[in-house]
Design an enzyme around this catalytic site. Structure first.
Site, mmCIF file in Angstrom:
data_model
loop_
_atom_site.group_PDB
_atom_site.id
_atom_site.type_symbol
_atom_site.label_atom_id
_atom_site.label_comp_id
_atom_site.label_asym_id
_atom_site.label_seq_id
_atom_site.Cartn_x
_atom_site.Cartn_y
_atom_site.Cartn_z
ATOM 1 N N HIS A 275 -4.097 1.834 -7.490
ATOM 2 C CA HIS A 275 -2.885 1.195 -6.964
ATOM 3 C C HIS A 275 -2.044 0.633 -8.121
ATOM 4 C CE1 HIS A 275 -3.782 1.258 -2.613
ATOM 5 N NE2 HIS A 275 -5.054 1.275 -3.018
ATOM 6 N N GLY B 255 -3.457 3.745 2.806
ATOM 7 C CA GLY B 255 -3.673 3.507 4.227
ATOM 8 C C GLY B 255 -5.150 3.369 4.525
ATOM 9 N N GLU C 57 0.898 -0.578 -7.855
ATOM 10 C CA GLU C 57 1.839 -1.596 -7.378
ATOM 11 C C GLU C 57 1.277 -3.006 -7.446
ATOM 12 O OE1 GLU C 57 -0.309 -0.162 -3.589
ATOM 13 O OE2 GLU C 57 0.219 0.586 -5.580
ATOM 14 N N ASP D 103 16.572 -18.675 3.481
ATOM 15 C CA ASP D 103 17.249 -17.532 4.095
ATOM 16 C C ASP D 103 18.583 -17.932 4.712
ATOM 17 O OD1 ASP D 103 14.965 -16.218 3.344
ATOM 18 O OD2 ASP D 103 14.091 -16.191 5.354
ATOM 19 N N LYS E 201 12.292 -11.161 0.101
ATOM 20 C CA LYS E 201 12.402 -12.607 -0.114
ATOM 21 C C LYS E 201 12.734 -12.943 -1.565
ATOM 22 C CE LYS E 201 11.650 -16.768 1.795
ATOM 23 N NZ LYS E 201 12.140 -17.199 3.111
ATOM 24 N N CYS F 11 -3.417 6.522 -3.579
ATOM 25 C CA CYS F 11 -4.655 6.341 -2.824
ATOM 26 C C CYS F 11 -4.693 7.299 -1.634
ATOM 27 C CB CYS F 11 -4.809 4.875 -2.398
ATOM 28 S SG CYS F 11 -6.495 4.424 -1.894
ATOM 29 N N TYR F 12 -4.560 6.815 -0.400
ATOM 30 C CA TYR F 12 -4.562 7.709 0.753
ATOM 31 C C TYR F 12 -3.442 8.743 0.635
ATOM 32 C CZ TYR F 12 -4.487 9.279 5.634
ATOM 33 O OH TYR F 12 -4.519 10.049 6.779
#
Length: 537
Positions: A193, A79, A195, A251, A393, A106-107
């Site tokens: 991070h 964040g 991710e 979609d 997605k 992180c945060y």
């Protein structure tokens, strides 16, 4: 024009898959508490790559509510705040006592550390970008990883002291507590991070947390999702009819294919041709959903109505408002002609649910303004079906392939709800759309011919509201300029411009100027998001 909209999710009366009791798929869930990170959705997607269901929740959700959801693990996201600031977001400290494994990123690491008496301070030796991280104690979190790994850092604050309850697991040259764990509780944290793709072995770190520490089994499978959703739709619909709006985008196409598998001839699809579609859009939709899937397809030719409504309008939001209003009126009129129509299917995705604040347990703040026009109003009288509202997605694309949709349709680049109207800057006219549609088709043809369509995330042409001087043959011209936009992104929240080969850009420019009457200049957009957006309006 897509029927789907982030703002329609709050009107839904149909339950999501998880609410409908498909417990076999979602009971082993990981939850991400979002502290405002731009990477929160990316964390959830990385967990789902482990075939484990993951959802994003508010950071201030109570420990009691989290216990009710019974996740197998909790991830505290990064964040933009500093934990030592007044009003900085924090989680309920009681969640650390639930016995559920926690991973702070992180945060999120700093929040966990502070909750146990550690200290976080601002440092002059900040880390942004790549760093080498030394693993000093592999434990379970870094099992099967080398002693040093390349990681991505993005922080100005860092832990300056940990309590005696914690022990360090990893460090960098400037960050002595790059990863830590609690000595007794299943609480872990890392300053980097895992991710992002810039941490090459971050997927393995998350796998160790999700599969080994949390004990999750790989139960989140799209084939099982499709089967469960088909059963749910059949039970919900009975012998009534469902209407689905088609746009040519992935979609709405996946929604239609899923509904066709569930209820076959009880599905009616409506395509509103507003004159703002890409080249051959209508033909592609008609071929796929009247010849392949053989649905009851209604095509409404409304080009004249939309262009008349847009005449003289240059303000982007007013364009959207008028397009949305006309679309609703056209859709409503066509829907009234369909007997026994009770349900309306929409292509709402999980990011739409998150970003619209439609989930009561999810983050409340809207992260971005969607390019989709507003959702269909409640007074239409339909009950909503949103079968994709649990999916990202990339999962929708994979589901489309599972359902038999052609790759050309499944992997189409995103297209804004207002269509070419937001790529035709200034007033939208029929003549301008002819120029833009032709130029856009050339851009896509050349990207495909170069084998780069799947390597780029979104590529298109924009017609600029300016004319410039040129020379063609022996004649002086004063014609239009086209901007080419191509970006690469994982999540469309941030994006970087595509480094297309000069030779490819030269071919695109030459073809547009030679083949599209009224264009004498082509520019390439090299701005990233942020500070720019992907679309121009």
């Amino acid at each position: 024009m897509s029927v789907s909209s982030a703002h329609s999710t709050g009107n839904s009366t149909a339950p999501s898959l998880s609410e409908a009791g498909a417990s076999a798929l979602t009971e082993q869930r990981i939850v991400v508490l979002d502290f405002g990170s731009q990477y929160a959705q990316l964390i959830a997607r990385r967990v789902r790559e482990q075939n484990v269901y993951c959802q994003i929740l508010r950071h201030d959700l109570t420990a009691d509510r989290i216990a009710e959801l019974a996740p197998k693990g909790i991830i505290l996201s990064g964040g933009p705040s500093s934990v030592y600031e007044d009003g900085a977001p924090r989680c309920d400290p009681e969640l650390f006592k639930l016995g559920i494994p926690v991973l702070g990123i992180c945060y999120g690491l700093q929040v966990a550390c502070e909750a146990f008496g550690g200290k976080v301070t601002n440092t002059s030796r900040r880390e942004y970008g790549h760093a080498m991280c030394e693993i000093v104690d592999p434990g379970t979190l870094f099992d099967d990883l080398p002693g040093e790994i390349d990681v991505w850092m993005s922080h100005g604050d860092q832990i300056s002291a940990i309590s005696e309850q914690f022990e360090p697991l990893a460090r960098t040259s400037t960050c002595p507590f790059a990863a830590i764990r609690h000595k007794e509780l299943p609480v872990y944290g890392m300053q980097f991070h895992p991710e992002v793709t810039h941490t090459p072995q971050g997927g393995k770190v998350l796998e160790n947390f999700v599969r080994r520490i949390c004990g999750c089994e790989p139960n989140w499978q799209l084939s099982d999702f499709a089967d469960a959703t088909v059963r749910q739709i059949r039970q919900l619909v009975g012998d009534r009819r469902v209407i689905c709006g088609l746009s040519g985008g992935v979609d709405s196409s996946v929604v239609a294919a899923l509904l066709y598998k569930a209820i076959g001839p009880q599905l009616t699809c409506i395509l509103i041709d507003n004159g703002l579609l890409r080249k051959n859009e209508q033909t592609l939709v008609i071929d796929e959903f009247s010849n392949h899937f053989k649905t009851d397809l209604h095509v409404v030719d409304a080009e004249d109505r939309f262009l008349a409504s847009l005449a003289g309008i240059v303000e982007p939001q007013e364009k959207r408002r008028r397009i949305g209003h006309d679309f609703i009126e056209c859709f409503k009129k066509e829907a009234e002609s369909i007997e026994n129509a009770h349900f309306l299917a929409q292509g709402t995705l999980y990011p739409d649910v998150i970003e619209s604040g439609a989930d009561p347990d999810g983050p409340a703040a809207t992260i971005k303004l969607h390019h989709n026009v507003g959702g269909l109003p409640e007074e239409l009288g339909f009950e909503l079906i949103e079968p994709l509202r649990d999916l990202f997605k990339d999962e929708v694309r994979r589901l489309g392939l599972e359902l038999g949709l052609p790759e050309k349709l499944v992997w189409r680049h995103p297209f804004p709800g207002p269509g070419l109207a937001v790529r035709c800057l200034g007033e939208v006219t029929r003549d301008k759309l002819i120029v833009l549609r032709a130029a856009d088709a050339i851009v896509i043809e050349e990207i495909e011919a170069a084998g780069l369509y799947r390597d780029t995330s979104q590529t298109f042409a924009v017609l600029l509201p300016v004319q410039s001087v040129g020379v063609m043959g022996d004649a002086r011209t004063y014609d239009n300029a086209i901007a080419v936009r191509s970006v690469n992104t994982d999540d469309f929240m941030t994006a970087d411009w595509s480094r297309l080969p000069y030779e490819l850009l030269a071919r695109i420019s030459t073809r547009i100027i030679n083949e599209v009457q009224g264009v004498n200049r082509v520019c390439y957009d090299i701005s990233s998001k942020p500070p720019a957006t992907i679309e121009w309006e």
